[in-house]
Design a protein around this motif. Structure first.
Motif, PDB file in Angstrom:
ATOM      1  N   GLY A   2     -16.018  20.895  20.975  1.00 58.43           N
ATOM      2  CA  GLY A   2     -14.713  21.235  20.408  1.00 58.43           C
ATOM      3  C   GLY A   2     -13.597  20.376  20.964  1.00 58.43           C
ATOM      4  O   GLY A   2     -12.713  19.921  20.224  1.00 58.43           O
ATOM      5  N   ILE A   3     -13.619  20.131  22.275  1.00 56.30           N
ATOM      6  CA  ILE A   3     -12.585  19.279  22.875  1.00 56.30           C
ATOM      7  C   ILE A   3     -12.685  17.859  22.334  1.00 56.30           C
ATOM      8  O   ILE A   3     -11.675  17.226  22.014  1.00 56.30           O
ATOM      9  N   ALA A   4     -13.913  17.353  22.220  1.00 55.58           N
ATOM     10  CA  ALA A   4     -14.090  16.004  21.670  1.00 55.58           C
ATOM     11  C   ALA A   4     -13.632  15.950  20.219  1.00 55.58           C
ATOM     12  O   ALA A   4     -13.013  14.967  19.781  1.00 55.58           O
ATOM     13  N   TRP A   5     -13.927  16.988  19.463  1.00 56.85           N
ATOM     14  CA  TRP A   5     -13.529  17.046  18.056  1.00 56.85           C
ATOM     15  C   TRP A   5     -12.001  17.007  17.920  1.00 56.85           C
ATOM     16  O   TRP A   5     -11.449  16.355  17.041  1.00 56.85           O
ATOM     17  N   LEU A   6     -11.314  17.679  18.818  1.00 55.52           N
ATOM     18  CA  LEU A   6      -9.857  17.694  18.770  1.00 55.52           C
ATOM     19  C   LEU A   6      -9.245  16.400  19.313  1.00 55.52           C
ATOM     20  O   LEU A   6      -8.172  15.988  18.868  1.00 55.52           O
ATOM     21  N   ALA A   7      -9.926  15.778  20.268  1.00 53.69           N
ATOM     22  CA  ALA A   7      -9.339  14.614  20.934  1.00 53.69           C
ATOM     23  C   ALA A   7      -9.546  13.315  20.173  1.00 53.69           C
ATOM     24  O   ALA A   7      -8.703  12.411  20.224  1.00 53.69           O
ATOM     25  N   ILE A   8     -10.662  13.191  19.439  1.00 53.05           N
ATOM     26  CA  ILE A   8     -10.967  11.942  18.733  1.00 53.05           C
ATOM     27  C   ILE A   8     -10.343  11.997  17.339  1.00 53.05           C
ATOM     28  O   ILE A   8     -10.742  12.805  16.489  1.00 53.05           O
ATOM     29  N   ALA A  34     -11.048  22.469  13.372  1.00 48.95           N
ATOM     30  CA  ALA A  34     -11.509  22.563  14.757  1.00 48.95           C
ATOM     31  C   ALA A  34     -10.505  23.320  15.621  1.00 48.95           C
ATOM     32  O   ALA A  34     -10.889  24.135  16.472  1.00 48.95           O
ATOM     33  N   ALA A  35      -9.210  23.071  15.407  1.00 48.12           N
ATOM     34  CA  ALA A  35      -8.184  23.772  16.181  1.00 48.12           C
ATOM     35  C   ALA A  35      -8.227  25.270  15.912  1.00 48.12           C
ATOM     36  O   ALA A  35      -8.135  26.089  16.840  1.00 48.12           O
ATOM     37  N   ILE A  36      -8.392  25.648  14.652  1.00 50.78           N
ATOM     38  CA  ILE A  36      -8.466  27.076  14.317  1.00 50.78           C
ATOM     39  C   ILE A  36      -9.687  27.721  14.957  1.00 50.78           C
ATOM     40  O   ILE A  36      -9.615  28.818  15.533  1.00 50.78           O
ATOM     41  N   LEU A  37     -10.819  27.037  14.872  1.00 47.98           N
ATOM     42  CA  LEU A  37     -12.047  27.585  15.437  1.00 47.98           C
ATOM     43  C   LEU A  37     -11.952  27.733  16.953  1.00 47.98           C
ATOM     44  O   LEU A  37     -12.372  28.762  17.508  1.00 47.98           O
ATOM     45  N   MET A  38     -11.397  26.729  17.637  1.00 45.64           N
ATOM     46  CA  MET A  38     -11.347  26.766  19.091  1.00 45.64           C
ATOM     47  C   MET A  38     -10.299  27.745  19.604  1.00 45.64           C
ATOM     48  O   MET A  38     -10.447  28.307  20.693  1.00 45.64           O
ATOM     49  N   LEU A  39      -9.224  27.956  18.841  1.00 49.56           N
ATOM     50  CA  LEU A  39      -8.164  28.840  19.309  1.00 49.56           C
ATOM     51  C   LEU A  39      -8.424  30.305  18.982  1.00 49.56           C
ATOM     52  O   LEU A  39      -8.017  31.194  19.742  1.00 49.56           O
ATOM     53  N   PHE A  40      -9.077  30.575  17.870  1.00 49.40           N
ATOM     54  CA  PHE A  40      -9.207  31.957  17.417  1.00 49.40           C
ATOM     55  C   PHE A  40     -10.654  32.461  17.403  1.00 49.40           C
ATOM     56  O   PHE A  40     -10.908  33.612  17.745  1.00 49.40           O
ATOM     57  N   VAL A  41     -11.582  31.619  17.003  1.00 52.71           N
ATOM     58  CA  VAL A  41     -12.967  32.059  16.876  1.00 52.71           C
ATOM     59  C   VAL A  41     -13.715  31.918  18.197  1.00 52.71           C
ATOM     60  O   VAL A  41     -14.439  32.836  18.616  1.00 52.71           O
ATOM     61  N   TYR A  42     -13.541  30.786  18.865  1.00 55.50           N
ATOM     62  CA  TYR A  42     -14.296  30.523  20.089  1.00 55.50           C
ATOM     63  C   TYR A  42     -14.047  31.562  21.183  1.00 55.50           C
ATOM     64  O   TYR A  42     -15.016  32.008  21.836  1.00 55.50           O
ATOM     65  N   PRO A  43     -12.791  31.990  21.449  1.00 59.60           N
ATOM     66  CA  PRO A  43     -12.607  32.996  22.512  1.00 59.60           C
ATOM     67  C   PRO A  43     -13.357  34.295  22.246  1.00 59.60           C
ATOM     68  O   PRO A  43     -13.938  34.879  23.170  1.00 59.60           O
ATOM     69  N   VAL A  44     -13.368  34.760  20.993  1.00 61.92           N
ATOM     70  CA  VAL A  44     -14.089  36.000  20.676  1.00 61.92           C
ATOM     71  C   VAL A  44     -15.592  35.796  20.845  1.00 61.92           C
ATOM     72  O   VAL A  44     -16.296  36.622  21.442  1.00 61.92           O
TER      73      VAL A  44
END
Length: 380
Positions: free
Chosen positions: A121-127, A136-146
């Motif tokens: 996820g970090i690589a997806w957001l950084a590249i 990717a931002a939506i998934l990492m901010l809202f879906v990934y924590p749950v």
């Protein structure tokens, strides 16, 4: 008018060849950079020489202890035989405990999956050239924590055994506290900054009181209050997870500092930007979301990342409330009598310092990249 070759009055081209002039000073390269940044005056030159002397005094001995004279193989016996070098077998023999803490050995595959997803996820957001970065931002901010919570804690419905938070630890716990605090503190800090600048007295007063209260007490006191005092206000029989209390305390503490950083960015926006937005008939929400906040947040990127770095390092304070993060696990391992060697404590603390430096420096470098991309200031 005749021109005499032996005369060269002003404004007249000399008939003969001019003498060679010295080459211009280099403006690029290592020598030019050192001249412009390190030796551009007597005072800076003296400071640079003093700093160079300190580096030459400290770095060789440090590298010798950490690398060249260090113990890389063997076990406690090898480190006992050579106590004048770092004992890296101590780290290699305990790396699983440093990463997973006291998490159930049979369930550590869950942490591995989460770490892999986090790295992707970090690589997806950084590249930038990768598609779907908004998704990717939506998934990492809202879906990934749950998803991460259910993976770490477990769920009988999903067939995952429950692993109590008291068994979490090591670098995994450090990431849980840091990422939770970062994700929660930024939006809450933005709301507090907007509230403090609000023209409604009640909202402004409440936001100001909240910010000044949390900024006026140390994080150690916040953690003690969350662990010891907070349960006293709960009804009888009601319990609150200790880790969750610590995460909430860290997030609220960090959000107060984040609010002041964001408020500084809001105050840096020219008044004409507000007037232009109002002239277009934009309501307050759209004005902030589309015009003001993008500019303000861009200005304060260094301050935001600085707050994130401070939060990441402050996670080590949870040790005082019996939560064993990376530093806590290393300290517990140092107390093992089997590794009662002079170099082991220094090696453990050096390992923690290296891990934290890599994480913090990575955040700082990515911040610099974003600043340069968005042209947020002068070239450094």
């Amino acid at each position: 008018m005749a021109i005499n070759d032996n005369m060269s009055p002003r404004g007249v081209v000399h008939a003969g060849d001019l003498p060679d002039q010295p080459a211009p000073m280099a403006t690029e390269g290592a020598v030019a950079w050192m001249r412009d940044n390190l030796f551009n005056g007597p005072f800076n030159s003296i400071l640079s020489l003093i700093a160079l002397a300190l580096v030459l005094y400290i770095v060789p001995g440090t590298l010798s202890w950490l690398v060249f004279d260090a113990n890389w193989t063997g076990g406690a016996e090898a480190c006992q035989a050579n106590p004048d070098g770092a004992c890296w077998p101590f780290v290699s023999s305990r790396w699983e405990q440093f990463l997973y803490g006291f998490y159930e050995h049979s369930e550590r595959w869950r942490i591995n999956i989460l770490l892999i997803i986090l790295a992707v996820g970090i690589a997806w957001l950084a590249i930038e050239r990768l598609p779907g970065r908004g998704l990717a931002a939506i998934l990492m901010l809202f879906v990934y924590p749950v998803f991460a919570f259910f993976m770490l804690y477990g769920s009988e419905t999903l067939g995952l055994p429950i692993v109590e938070t008291s068994q979490w630890g090591g670098f995994t716990l450090t990431l849980v506290i840091a990422l939770s605090g970062i994700v929660a503190s930024l939006p809450l800090g933005v709301l507090l900054a907007l509230g403090r600048r609000s023209k409604m007295p009640i909202i402004s007063l409440l936001s100001t009181v909240f910010i000044e209260f949390w900024r006026g007490i140390p994080l150690v006191a916040v953690l003690f209050m969350a662990t010891i005092m907070f349960p006293l206000f709960l009804p009888a029989g009601v319990t609150f997870d200790q880790l969750l209390r610590a995460v909430i305390g860290v997030a609220l503490f960090s959000s107060a500092y984040m609010a002041e950083v964001v408020r500084g960015g809001l105050q840096a926006i020219p008044k004409g930007q507000y007037e232009g937005a109002m002239a277009l008939g934009l309501p307050f929400g759209k004005m902030m979301r589309l015009i003001i906040l993008p500019q303000a947040l861009k200005i304060v990127i260094p301050g935001i990342v600085n707050t994130f770095i401070g939060l990441f390092k402050d996670t080590t304070l949870v040790l005082i409330i019996a939560l064993f993060d990376l530093l806590g696990v290393v300290q517990a391992s140092i107390a093992d009598p089997n590794w009662s060697i002079r170099s082991v404590p220094y090696t453990g603390y050096a390992f923690v310092a290296i891990v934290f430096w890599i994480c913090c420096y990575s955040m700082a470098r990515y911040s610099r990249y974003i600043e340069d991309k968005l042209h947020t200031g002068h070239k450094r």
